[in-house]
Design an enzyme around this catalytic site. Sequence first.
Site, mmCIF file in Angstrom:
data_model
loop_
_atom_site.group_PDB
_atom_site.id
_atom_site.type_symbol
_atom_site.label_atom_id
_atom_site.label_comp_id
_atom_site.label_asym_id
_atom_site.label_seq_id
_atom_site.Cartn_x
_atom_site.Cartn_y
_atom_site.Cartn_z
ATOM 1 N N SER A 30 0.809 -1.220 0.000
ATOM 2 C CA SER A 30 0.000 0.000 0.000
ATOM 3 C C SER A 30 0.842 1.270 0.000
ATOM 4 C CB SER A 30 -0.946 -0.011 1.213
ATOM 5 O OG SER A 30 -0.224 -0.182 2.420
ATOM 6 N N ASP A 81 10.675 1.115 -1.334
ATOM 7 C CA ASP A 81 9.684 0.122 -0.914
ATOM 8 C C ASP A 81 9.314 0.350 0.544
ATOM 9 O OD1 ASP A 81 7.980 -2.031 -1.062
ATOM 10 O OD2 ASP A 81 9.535 -3.556 -1.284
ATOM 11 N N GLY A 82 8.193 -0.197 0.946
ATOM 12 C CA GLY A 82 7.759 -0.139 2.331
ATOM 13 C C GLY A 82 8.353 -1.278 3.141
ATOM 14 N N GLY A 95 7.533 -8.653 3.323
ATOM 15 C CA GLY A 95 6.948 -9.862 2.757
ATOM 16 C C GLY A 95 5.504 -10.087 3.124
ATOM 17 N N GLY A 96 4.903 -9.099 3.820
ATOM 18 C CA GLY A 96 3.478 -9.214 4.113
ATOM 19 C C GLY A 96 2.640 -9.328 2.854
ATOM 20 N N GLY A 97 3.162 -8.762 1.764
ATOM 21 C CA GLY A 97 2.481 -8.849 0.473
ATOM 22 C C GLY A 97 2.958 -10.001 -0.393
ATOM 23 N N GLU A 103 11.615 -8.665 -4.091
ATOM 24 C CA GLU A 103 12.069 -7.460 -3.398
ATOM 25 C C GLU A 103 13.534 -7.591 -3.000
ATOM 26 O OE1 GLU A 103 7.716 -6.151 -1.544
ATOM 27 O OE2 GLU A 103 9.150 -7.210 -0.274
ATOM 28 N N LYS A 121 5.388 1.386 11.995
ATOM 29 C CA LYS A 121 6.247 0.272 11.571
ATOM 30 C C LYS A 121 7.604 0.273 12.284
ATOM 31 C CE LYS A 121 3.304 -1.071 8.347
ATOM 32 N NZ LYS A 121 2.328 0.012 8.297
#
Length: 219
Positions: A30, A81-82, A95-97, A103, A121
């Site tokens: 997100s 990236d988040g 790696g939640g996604g 990545e 976070k």
Amino acid sequence: MTQDELKKAVGWAALDYVRPDTIVGVGTGSTAAHFIDALGSIKHQIKGAVSSSDASTEKLKSLGIPVFDANEVDSLDVYVDGADEINGHMQMIKGGGAALTREKIISALSRQFICIVDASKQVDVLGKFPLPVEVIPMARSYVARELVKLGGQPVYRQGVVTDNGNVILDVHNLNIMDAIAVENHINGIPGVVTVGLFANRGADVALVGTSEGVKTVVK
């Protein structure tokens, strides 16, 4: 500000690290989606992007941003990236996604890693967020038993197949004091593709969305 507004703020702030005529590494999730929106505003100033997931590729293309395969580039100037968690050493859980392997490849290709997160976070110790491990399907049970030996509680992420055709084990109840050692150990288990610990190659800069604005943390 809402959490989504904080994510948008750091996504747009990351544009400061994008140089003209470069290919940009782009993450997934997100917060990264807000960065892709921002990237769309300068799409004529960059050559394009290397994407970490099919979802990000689709979004990039919808905005008219050229997408390159990682095999087409020798290196990337910057990767944005988040993260699911980031500690004071700029080490992360990602790696939640379920895009952790791609990545990690893009982070290895990149000269600079810009992590964009909201303040929720930030943690002192990694591990409250379940640690994702991408696993070849036939090795799932074996790898799970090995992860139990580390003190973790692995949970099979039902119904999720990664873009690489593999499965995800989310490891709960880990208190990760030595992230580099844990990353190396899990990566050494046969059947593991990669673990979502980004410790050997952490972030160089973190842009943190707070109620007071975007805070910049440099490694």
